[in-house]
Write an enzyme that holds these catalytic residues in place. Structure first.
Site, mmCIF file in Angstrom:
data_model
loop_
_atom_site.group_PDB
_atom_site.id
_atom_site.type_symbol
_atom_site.label_atom_id
_atom_site.label_comp_id
_atom_site.label_asym_id
_atom_site.label_seq_id
_atom_site.Cartn_x
_atom_site.Cartn_y
_atom_site.Cartn_z
ATOM 1 N N LYS A 159 -1.790 -0.959 -5.806
ATOM 2 C CA LYS A 159 -1.303 0.373 -5.793
ATOM 3 C C LYS A 159 -2.224 1.326 -5.517
ATOM 4 O O LYS A 159 -1.934 2.111 -4.582
ATOM 5 C CB LYS A 159 -0.899 0.537 -7.280
ATOM 6 C CG LYS A 159 0.162 -0.391 -7.944
ATOM 7 C CD LYS A 159 0.810 0.059 -9.280
ATOM 8 C CE LYS A 159 -0.598 -0.295 -10.408
ATOM 9 N NZ LYS A 159 -0.963 -1.710 -10.527
ATOM 10 N N ARG A 171 4.582 3.883 -17.164
ATOM 11 C CA ARG A 171 4.411 2.418 -17.208
ATOM 12 C C ARG A 171 5.433 2.013 -18.345
ATOM 13 O O ARG A 171 5.477 0.902 -18.659
ATOM 14 C CB ARG A 171 2.965 2.325 -17.568
ATOM 15 C CG ARG A 171 2.258 1.313 -16.688
ATOM 16 C CD ARG A 171 0.831 1.285 -17.334
ATOM 17 N NE ARG A 171 0.026 0.214 -16.793
ATOM 18 C CZ ARG A 171 -0.873 0.419 -15.760
ATOM 19 N NH1 ARG A 171 -0.918 1.637 -15.174
ATOM 20 N NH2 ARG A 171 -1.564 -0.623 -15.507
ATOM 21 N N ARG A 208 -11.882 -8.408 -8.086
ATOM 22 C CA ARG A 208 -11.782 -7.112 -7.537
ATOM 23 C C ARG A 208 -13.224 -6.579 -8.028
ATOM 24 O O ARG A 208 -13.616 -6.655 -9.035
ATOM 25 C CB ARG A 208 -10.586 -6.267 -8.335
ATOM 26 C CG ARG A 208 -10.856 -4.832 -8.284
ATOM 27 C CD ARG A 208 -9.513 -3.987 -8.589
ATOM 28 N NE ARG A 208 -9.025 -4.140 -9.950
ATOM 29 C CZ ARG A 208 -7.896 -3.756 -10.417
ATOM 30 N NH1 ARG A 208 -7.159 -3.133 -9.707
ATOM 31 N NH2 ARG A 208 -7.615 -4.073 -11.819
ATOM 32 N N ARG A 233 -14.460 -4.366 -13.302
ATOM 33 C CA ARG A 233 -13.822 -3.878 -14.552
ATOM 34 C C ARG A 233 -13.740 -5.052 -15.759
ATOM 35 O O ARG A 233 -13.566 -5.947 -15.523
ATOM 36 C CB ARG A 233 -12.407 -3.421 -14.315
ATOM 37 C CG ARG A 233 -12.460 -1.949 -13.676
ATOM 38 C CD ARG A 233 -11.163 -1.835 -13.016
ATOM 39 N NE ARG A 233 -9.929 -2.035 -13.841
ATOM 40 C CZ ARG A 233 -8.843 -1.765 -13.667
ATOM 41 N NH1 ARG A 233 -8.245 -1.069 -12.445
ATOM 42 N NH2 ARG A 233 -7.801 -1.967 -14.557
ATOM 43 N N ARG A 242 -1.830 -8.885 -19.214
ATOM 44 C CA ARG A 242 -1.617 -7.448 -18.490
ATOM 45 C C ARG A 242 -0.286 -7.771 -17.611
ATOM 46 O O ARG A 242 0.589 -6.998 -17.568
ATOM 47 C CB ARG A 242 -2.528 -6.845 -17.516
ATOM 48 C CG ARG A 242 -3.673 -6.236 -18.469
ATOM 49 C CD ARG A 242 -5.046 -6.192 -17.816
ATOM 50 N NE ARG A 242 -5.120 -5.257 -16.681
ATOM 51 C CZ ARG A 242 -5.863 -5.589 -15.367
ATOM 52 N NH1 ARG A 242 -6.765 -6.126 -15.601
ATOM 53 N NH2 ARG A 242 -5.912 -4.740 -14.236
HETATM 54 P P1 ADP Z 1 -4.110 -1.940 -12.885
HETATM 55 O O1 ADP Z 1 -3.883 -1.048 -11.756
HETATM 56 O O2 ADP Z 1 -5.047 -3.214 -12.509
HETATM 57 O O3 ADP Z 1 -2.831 -2.310 -13.530
HETATM 58 P P2 ADP Z 1 -4.797 0.556 -14.325
HETATM 59 O O4 ADP Z 1 -6.208 0.936 -13.853
HETATM 60 O O5 ADP Z 1 -3.688 1.205 -13.852
HETATM 61 O O6 ADP Z 1 -5.132 -0.942 -13.853
HETATM 62 O O7 ADP Z 1 -5.049 0.517 -15.831
HETATM 63 C C1 ADP Z 1 -6.010 -0.193 -16.670
HETATM 64 C C2 ADP Z 1 -5.517 -0.023 -18.192
HETATM 65 O O8 ADP Z 1 -5.398 1.458 -18.435
HETATM 66 C C3 ADP Z 1 -4.153 -0.554 -18.576
HETATM 67 O O9 ADP Z 1 -4.172 -2.082 -18.845
HETATM 68 C C4 ADP Z 1 -3.890 0.157 -19.660
HETATM 69 O O10 ADP Z 1 -4.785 -0.156 -20.999
HETATM 70 C C5 ADP Z 1 -4.410 1.814 -19.509
HETATM 71 N N1 ADP Z 1 -3.540 2.484 -18.781
HETATM 72 C C6 ADP Z 1 -3.389 2.807 -17.376
HETATM 73 N N2 ADP Z 1 -2.448 3.737 -17.202
HETATM 74 C C7 ADP Z 1 -1.506 3.614 -18.266
HETATM 75 C C8 ADP Z 1 -0.342 4.072 -18.508
HETATM 76 N N3 ADP Z 1 0.486 5.103 -17.958
HETATM 77 N N4 ADP Z 1 0.146 3.876 -20.057
HETATM 78 C C9 ADP Z 1 -0.517 3.005 -20.689
HETATM 79 N N5 ADP Z 1 -1.768 2.545 -20.699
HETATM 80 C C10 ADP Z 1 -2.350 2.835 -19.573
HETATM 81 P P1 ADP Z 2 -3.842 -2.313 -8.563
HETATM 82 O O1 ADP Z 2 -4.300 -0.803 -8.343
HETATM 83 O O2 ADP Z 2 -2.370 -2.401 -8.243
HETATM 84 O O3 ADP Z 2 -4.036 -2.593 -9.693
HETATM 85 P P2 ADP Z 2 -5.705 -2.595 -6.214
HETATM 86 O O4 ADP Z 2 -5.591 -1.691 -5.126
HETATM 87 O O5 ADP Z 2 -6.891 -2.154 -6.949
HETATM 88 O O6 ADP Z 2 -4.527 -2.840 -7.143
HETATM 89 O O7 ADP Z 2 -6.027 -4.103 -5.703
HETATM 90 C C1 ADP Z 2 -6.292 -5.220 -6.520
HETATM 91 C C2 ADP Z 2 -7.498 -6.111 -5.845
HETATM 92 O O8 ADP Z 2 -6.564 -6.678 -4.538
HETATM 93 C C3 ADP Z 2 -8.622 -5.505 -4.919
HETATM 94 O O9 ADP Z 2 -9.566 -6.141 -5.241
HETATM 95 C C4 ADP Z 2 -8.088 -5.273 -3.747
HETATM 96 O O10 ADP Z 2 -9.248 -5.043 -2.711
HETATM 97 C C5 ADP Z 2 -7.177 -6.391 -3.446
HETATM 98 N N1 ADP Z 2 -6.166 -6.147 -2.488
HETATM 99 C C6 ADP Z 2 -5.410 -5.162 -2.218
HETATM 100 N N2 ADP Z 2 -4.171 -5.114 -1.422
HETATM 101 C C7 ADP Z 2 -4.600 -6.527 -0.956
HETATM 102 C C8 ADP Z 2 -3.953 -7.245 0.071
HETATM 103 N N3 ADP Z 2 -2.803 -6.993 0.780
HETATM 104 N N4 ADP Z 2 -4.373 -8.618 0.292
HETATM 105 C C9 ADP Z 2 -5.331 -9.035 -0.439
HETATM 106 N N5 ADP Z 2 -6.269 -8.477 -1.405
HETATM 107 C C10 ADP Z 2 -5.637 -7.049 -1.703
#
Ligand code: ADP
Ligand code: ADP
Length: 213
Positions: free
Chosen positions: A13, A88, A127, A160, A171
């Site tokens: 994302k 979410r 990551r 992280r 998660r």
């Molecule tokens: P990822 O992209 O890896 O899913 P995020 O950075 O979006 O992780 O979110 C990290 C953490 O922050 C989540 O596991 C949750 O604890 C919190 N969080 C982020 N966005 C939301 C949301 N919209 N509602 C509730 N918790 C959230």
């Molecule tokens: P999200 O916001 O959904 O949690 P991220 O954009 O942070 O996801 O991506 C999660 C991890 O996967 C990061 O380390 C990123 O560099 C890697 N990643 C993202 N897209 C790809 C892909 N198409 N192939 C392999 N790794 C990827």
């Protein structure tokens, strides 16, 4: 243009949102990034969020909705935005509906990134992100030129605290139970676009562009 990008943790994302922002001149609003900034600044909200985030659970809806409502007051959001990691839950989606309705606005696209669980665990444990600019790397799939250092600004990369295998598994369960159902919330609006989130990042971005244009 107003977009939501939905997908399990690690679906890409943040990575794809950053590409969209560059091409479409809109703002990325990531609730995860906002929460991490609150933690960094040790605000009350940030301190209250730690136990949820580090356990891989969701921060309560009212906290998130309050934080987003504040962001929605900013004029920078006028040209459009991509919401990353929000909403979410179904109550958050309803809260967003209200925020949009109050402004006479609607969503253009809800992009749903589809990636199998086994791939997500591999992506997340490797990551890393820049401690300053937030640029996202992966030690396996897209490492920086110099180990542990951001290519863009030379700052140290961080791992992280919630990107451990144990928390990631929780998660993924939380996503299936609490977040996936909200895709149905958007079906009647005809804005849901499923995107294959596997393969090369640029190929995925091309799939997204095909939908947005
Ligand atoms: P990822 O992209 O890896 O899913 P995020 O950075 O979006 O992780 O979110 C990290 C953490 O922050 C989540 O596991 C949750 O604890 C919190 N969080 C982020 N966005 C939301 C949301 N919209 N509602 C509730 N918790 C959230
Ligand atoms: P999200 O916001 O959904 O949690 P991220 O954009 O942070 O996801 O991506 C999660 C991890 O996967 C990061 O380390 C990123 O560099 C890697 N990643 C993202 N897209 C790809 C892909 N198409 N192939 C392999 N790794 C990827």
């Amino acid at each position: 243009m107003r977009i939501i990008i939905v997908g399990p943790p690690g679906a890409g994302k943040g990575t794809q949102a950053k590409l969209i922002v560059k091409d479409f001149h809109i703002i990325q609003l990531s609730t995860g990034d906002l929460l991490r900034e609150h933690r960094r600044q040790e605000t009350k909200l940030g301190q209250a969020a730690i136990k949820y985030m580090d356990g891989g659970n969701l921060v309560p809806d009212e906290v998130i909705l309050g934080m987003v409502a504040e962001e929605f007051k900013k004029p920078e959001l006028k040209p459009g935005y991509i919401l990353d990691g929000f909403p979410r839950t179904c109550p958050q989606a309803k809260g967003l509906d209200q925020l949009l309705e109050d402004r006479g606005l609607a969503l253009d696209h809800v992009l749903v990134l589809e990636v199998p669980d086994s791939e997500l665990v591999r992506r997340l444990t490797a990551r890393r992100s820049c401690s300053e600019c937030g640029h996202i790397y992966n030690m396996v799939f897209n490492p920086p030129a110099v180990d542990g250092i951001c290519d863009l600004d030379g700052s140290p990369l961080i791992h992280r605290s919630d990107d451990t295998e144990e928390t990631v598994v929780n998660r993924l369960g939380v996503y299936k139970k609490q977040t996936k159902p909200l895709i149905d919330h958007y079906q009647p609006q005809g804005v849901v676009r499923h995107i294959d989130g596997t393969g090369d990042m640029q190929d995925i971005y091309q799939r997204i562009l095909a939908v947005l244009k």
